[in-house]
Scaffold this motif. Structure first.
Motif, PDB file in Angstrom:
ATOM      1  N   LEU A   1       6.047  12.855  -4.894  1.00 50.71           N
ATOM      2  CA  LEU A   1       5.454  13.283  -3.830  1.00 50.71           C
ATOM      3  C   LEU A   1       3.914  13.045  -3.848  1.00 50.71           C
ATOM      4  O   LEU A   1       3.549  12.761  -2.893  1.00 50.71           O
ATOM      5  N   ILE A   2       3.301  13.465  -4.817  1.00 42.59           N
ATOM      6  CA  ILE A   2       1.912  12.823  -5.143  1.00 42.59           C
ATOM      7  C   ILE A   2       1.702  11.566  -4.674  1.00 42.59           C
ATOM      8  O   ILE A   2       0.744  11.237  -3.754  1.00 42.59           O
ATOM      9  N   ASP A   3       2.273  10.646  -5.048  1.00 45.67           N
ATOM     10  CA  ASP A   3       2.279   9.122  -4.813  1.00 45.67           C
ATOM     11  C   ASP A   3       2.374   8.759  -3.365  1.00 45.67           C
ATOM     12  O   ASP A   3       1.800   8.029  -2.792  1.00 45.67           O
ATOM     13  N   ARG A   4       3.446   9.308  -2.884  1.00 42.25           N
ATOM     14  CA  ARG A   4       3.797   9.147  -1.098  1.00 42.25           C
ATOM     15  C   ARG A   4       2.670   9.979  -0.500  1.00 42.25           C
ATOM     16  O   ARG A   4       2.057   9.095   0.507  1.00 42.25           O
ATOM     17  N   SER A   5       2.174  10.979  -0.925  1.00 39.98           N
ATOM     18  CA  SER A   5       0.968  11.652  -0.267  1.00 39.98           C
ATOM     19  C   SER A   5      -0.241  10.821  -0.011  1.00 39.98           C
ATOM     20  O   SER A   5      -0.919  10.620   0.781  1.00 39.98           O
ATOM     21  N   VAL A   6      -0.387   9.904  -1.477  1.00 43.28           N
ATOM     22  CA  VAL A   6      -1.660   9.127  -1.554  1.00 43.28           C
ATOM     23  C   VAL A   6      -1.647   7.814  -0.607  1.00 43.28           C
ATOM     24  O   VAL A   6      -2.474   7.445   0.092  1.00 43.28           O
ATOM     25  N   ARG A   7      -0.119   7.421  -0.595  1.00 42.60           N
ATOM     26  CA  ARG A   7      -0.054   6.274   0.192  1.00 42.60           C
ATOM     27  C   ARG A   7      -0.133   6.456   1.621  1.00 42.60           C
ATOM     28  O   ARG A   7      -0.548   5.591   2.227  1.00 42.60           O
ATOM     29  N   THR A   8       0.114   7.666   2.128  1.00 42.65           N
ATOM     30  CA  THR A   8       0.094   7.726   3.533  1.00 42.65           C
ATOM     31  C   THR A   8      -0.945   8.716   3.837  1.00 42.65           C
ATOM     32  O   THR A   8      -0.985   9.214   5.101  1.00 42.65           O
ATOM     33  N   ALA A   9      -1.917   8.982   3.080  1.00 39.88           N
ATOM     34  CA  ALA A   9      -3.130   9.845   3.380  1.00 39.88           C
ATOM     35  C   ALA A   9      -3.801   8.942   4.483  1.00 39.88           C
ATOM     36  O   ALA A   9      -3.874   7.805   4.684  1.00 39.88           O
TER      37      ALA A   9
ATOM     38  N   ALA B   1      -8.149   9.661   1.998  1.00 43.15           N
ATOM     39  CA  ALA B   1      -8.161   8.780   1.113  1.00 43.15           C
ATOM     40  C   ALA B   1      -9.423   8.156   0.671  1.00 43.15           C
ATOM     41  O   ALA B   1      -9.629   8.048  -0.525  1.00 43.15           O
ATOM     42  N   ASP B   2     -10.462   8.452   1.349  1.00 44.93           N
ATOM     43  CA  ASP B   2     -11.890   8.167   0.937  1.00 44.93           C
ATOM     44  C   ASP B   2     -12.495   9.266   0.168  1.00 44.93           C
ATOM     45  O   ASP B   2     -13.390   9.063  -0.298  1.00 44.93           O
ATOM     46  N   SER B   3     -12.083  10.762   0.394  1.00 47.85           N
ATOM     47  CA  SER B   3     -12.437  11.644  -0.290  1.00 47.85           C
ATOM     48  C   SER B   3     -11.725  12.462  -1.528  1.00 47.85           C
ATOM     49  O   SER B   3     -12.416  12.746  -2.428  1.00 47.85           O
ATOM     50  N   VAL B   4     -10.592  12.532  -1.457  1.00 48.37           N
ATOM     51  CA  VAL B   4      -9.803  13.044  -2.406  1.00 48.37           C
ATOM     52  C   VAL B   4      -8.542  12.140  -3.014  1.00 48.37           C
ATOM     53  O   VAL B   4      -7.970  12.672  -3.909  1.00 48.37           O
ATOM     54  N   ALA B   5      -8.027  11.146  -2.205  1.00 49.74           N
ATOM     55  CA  ALA B   5      -6.802  10.600  -2.628  1.00 49.74           C
ATOM     56  C   ALA B   5      -7.135   9.145  -3.046  1.00 49.74           C
ATOM     57  O   ALA B   5      -6.724   8.242  -2.462  1.00 49.74           O
ATOM     58  N   TYR B   6      -8.010   8.891  -4.322  1.00 48.83           N
ATOM     59  CA  TYR B   6      -7.952   7.658  -4.549  1.00 48.83           C
ATOM     60  C   TYR B   6      -7.771   7.449  -6.031  1.00 48.83           C
ATOM     61  O   TYR B   6      -7.944   8.373  -6.724  1.00 48.83           O
ATOM     62  N   PRO B   7      -7.354   6.446  -6.584  1.00 47.65           N
ATOM     63  CA  PRO B   7      -6.765   6.126  -7.904  1.00 47.65           C
ATOM     64  C   PRO B   7      -7.791   6.858  -9.172  1.00 47.65           C
ATOM     65  O   PRO B   7      -7.234   7.411 -10.081  1.00 47.65           O
ATOM     66  N   GLU B   8      -9.017   6.321  -8.933  1.00 47.24           N
ATOM     67  CA  GLU B   8      -9.771   6.758 -10.134  1.00 47.24           C
ATOM     68  C   GLU B   8      -9.986   8.186 -10.377  1.00 47.24           C
ATOM     69  O   GLU B   8     -10.151   8.726 -11.692  1.00 47.24           O
ATOM     70  N   ARG B   9      -9.709   9.229  -9.422  1.00 47.04           N
ATOM     71  CA  ARG B   9      -9.835  10.655  -9.668  1.00 47.04           C
ATOM     72  C   ARG B   9      -8.189  11.370  -9.391  1.00 47.04           C
ATOM     73  O   ARG B   9      -8.166  12.513  -9.338  1.00 47.04           O
TER      74      ARG B   9
END
Length: 151
Positions: free
Chosen positions: A12-20, A25-33
């Protein structure tokens, strides 16, 4: 939490990030954090309070603190029987939650439902009157969870 629950939460986390959206995506859903499912479970477990948002029948937003337990892609919580939140989810089960600490943040969205037969006695309020609570289960539909800077 079971391995299956953690795996489902990670999906679910991975799907949420992919579809953000681009803003998310620019503020809370990026790989480094991005938190892992295990990190999110621990983060929610340590949170003293989580803000729960509902929407009333006229579109009026409502937000209030709750204690919640995360189990896979389900959030479990109790609310007093006479709360606005309980009334709101009857008409609109879509809910949101957030909690944060020291730069880490979790934002959760889902659909809530009351557990049938869950009405139970609770400790009296300040007035001394008896109170009761009901259990809500929230099936999570989107999850964004960001580690604190430098974590």
């Amino acid at each position: 939490m079971s391995e299956d629950g953690l795996a489902a939460l990670q999906v679910l986390i991975d799907r949420s990030v992919r579809t953000a959206t681009p803003a998310v995506a620019d503020s809370v859903a990026y790989p480094e954090r991005q938190m892992t499912a295990a990190e999110l479970v621990d983060f929610v477990r340590q949170a003293r309070m989580i803000a729960m948002a509902t929407v009333g029948p006229t579109g009026q937003p409502h937000i209030a603190p709750v204690h919640a337990e995360l189990d896979g892609t389900t959030l479990r919580l109790v609310v007093y029987e006479n709360t606005v939140r309980r009334q709101d989810i009857v008409k609109n089960p879509r809910v949101g939650f957030t909690t944060w600490k020291d730069g880490a943040v979790a934002i959760l969205y889902g659909r809530a439902r009351e557990v049938a037969g869950s009405l139970a006695e609770a400790r009296p309020g300040r007035s001394g009157r008896k109170r009761r609570v009901v259990t809500l289960l929230v099936r999570l539909t989107r999850v964004y969870a960001m580690r604190a800077p430098g974590a």
